[in-house]
Design a protein around this motif. Structure first.
Motif: not given
Ligand SMILES: *Cc1c(COP(=O)(O)O)cnc(C)c1O
Length: 391
Positions: A94-96, A128-129, A180, A213, A215-216, A242
């Motif tokens: 996962s991202g976290a 957001f992380h 991000e 980051d 992730v998105q 993601k």
């Protein structure tokens, strides 16, 4: 009452199947999916190449643990490294978890380089992380931290986009900067090329790791494999998730050789990089790296961005602005229009989107959309906006 913990407030919609960029409920209603599982289903639903990769692997072996060699890991790590800044790759679920690993890397890198006193990570407001203890501390948002004191030590926040504040926040204890390139959950803000380059310069000056980051915003969503590539900046560490699994749980930490400080016994995961995840991750990368795929993303993203600008002009009492990068677009709604209500109204017309901070509606469609899907989404946005404009 259900035994399920009420951590979400889901829409009263359950989908039975998906095909391409559409989702279908059991009673046959069709929805154009511009949420894509929150920037996850980059190849849409039931993509034949992804389904084939998953089902073929499922008939061989699902899981063996990292006690054994997993050839798919070696192959996917090498392919990701060849396609990016990275020399080293670690697979998470996962991202976290990818971010947790990145934070551990920041501390260990400094310790290995003679600076055990450098352990703090500077991140940005409205970031957001993830939802683990360290990643909520990294984001520093009150709404994420409420109820979970004491806050994990080692994180400082400054305004996103502000290099002066970033510089001023650096102390003898700073290990890394975590940003991000395009903020997602916090309100869809794209960092400028100058900003990202400035972060690189600051990190070089003070001996800090530059950690993005993605992730998105990573894995093709921006129109390049990673969003930081638009700024021509070389990070030390990138966390992604993601889109990398296209719907199968998968994340990754990518690092340069110098930042590749995790060794035997330093880090691990039971599921991370298991054969199923590697099969799907490989199939996603096959599609992303096909000739012309990113050109397609860039072209359709331009159509979408132009159309959104047009909508903002047409409904100035409903929309404030459209902003974003690639197929990560946000529309800021006027103060008296609540994004969650607007999202529900769009669902009523057959369009799925995701809300975000700062009263934003996020459009995160599968990367395989074409101009006709953009047209369909815009027409539904118009229908709903017209109602708000009249009210
Ligand atoms: C979604 C997200 C995360 C957390 O990923 P999970 O897979 O939910 O743990 C971290 N950072 C960013 C930028 C995200 O969008």
């Amino acid at each position: 009452m259900s035994a399920l913990m009420p951590t979400y407030a889901p829409a009263d919609l359950a989908f039975e199947k998906g095909e391409g960029v559409y989702l279908y409920t059991a009673d046959g209603r069709r929805f154009l999916d511009f949420c894509a599982g929150i920037a996850v289903n980059c190849m849409g639903h039931a993509h034949p190449h992804l389904v084939e990769a998953l089902t073929t692997q499922a008939q061989k072996v699902w899981h063996v643990s990292n006690l054994y060699t997993i050839p798919g890991q070696i192959e996917l790590a090498d392919r990701l490294a060849a396609a990016s800044f990275a020399d080293r790759v670690f697979f998470s679920n996962s991202g976290a978890e990818a971010l947790e690993g990145a934070i551990k890397i920041a501390r260990k890198y400094q310790k290995d380089n003679g600076h055990p006193e450098r352990y703090r990570v500077i991140s940005c407001e409205n970031a957001f992380h993830g939802r683990t203890l360290a990643t909520i501390a990294a984001a520093g948002q009150a709404k994420l931290l409420d109820g979970f004191a004491p806050v994990v030590d080692g994180f400082d926040q400054v305004a996103f986009g502000n290099l002066n504040e970033m510089r001023a926040a650096i102390t003898d204890e700073t290990a890394a900067i975590l940003v991000e390139p395009v903020q997602g959950e916090g309100g869809l803000r794209a960092g400028s090329g100058e900003y990202l380059q400035g972060l690189r310069a600051v990190c070089d000056e003070f001996g800090l790791l530059l950690m993005f980051d993605e992730v998105q915003c990573g894995m093709g969503r921006s129109g390049k494999l990673f969003a930081h590539e638009w700024a021509d900046v070389m990070p030390d560490v990138v966390a992604t998730a993601k889109g990398i699994g296209g719907g199968f749980p998968l994340g990754a930490i990518l690092t340069t050789e110098a930042a590749g400080v995790l060794r035997f016994g330093n880090h691990g995961t039971t599921y991370g990089g298991n054969p199923l995840a590697m099969a799907v991750g490989g199939a996603v990368l096959d599609e992303l790296l096909k000739d012309g795929f990113f050109d397609h993303v860039i072209a359709v993203a331009r159509t979408l961005a132009d159309a959104l600008d047009g909508l903002v002009k047409k409904f100035p009492t409903v929309f404030v602005e459209a902003r974003g990068l690639g197929l990560m677009q946000g529309i800021k709604l006027a103060e008296n229009v609540v994004n969650r209500d607007f999202k529900t109204d769009l669902e009523g017309e057959g369009l799925l989107v995701a809300p975000a901070g700062d009263n934003i509606l996020r459009l995160l469609p599968p990367l395989i959309i074409d101009d006709t899907h953009v047209g369909e989404a815009i027409s539904i946005l118009e229908t709903v906006a017209a109602r708000y404009a009249q009210a």
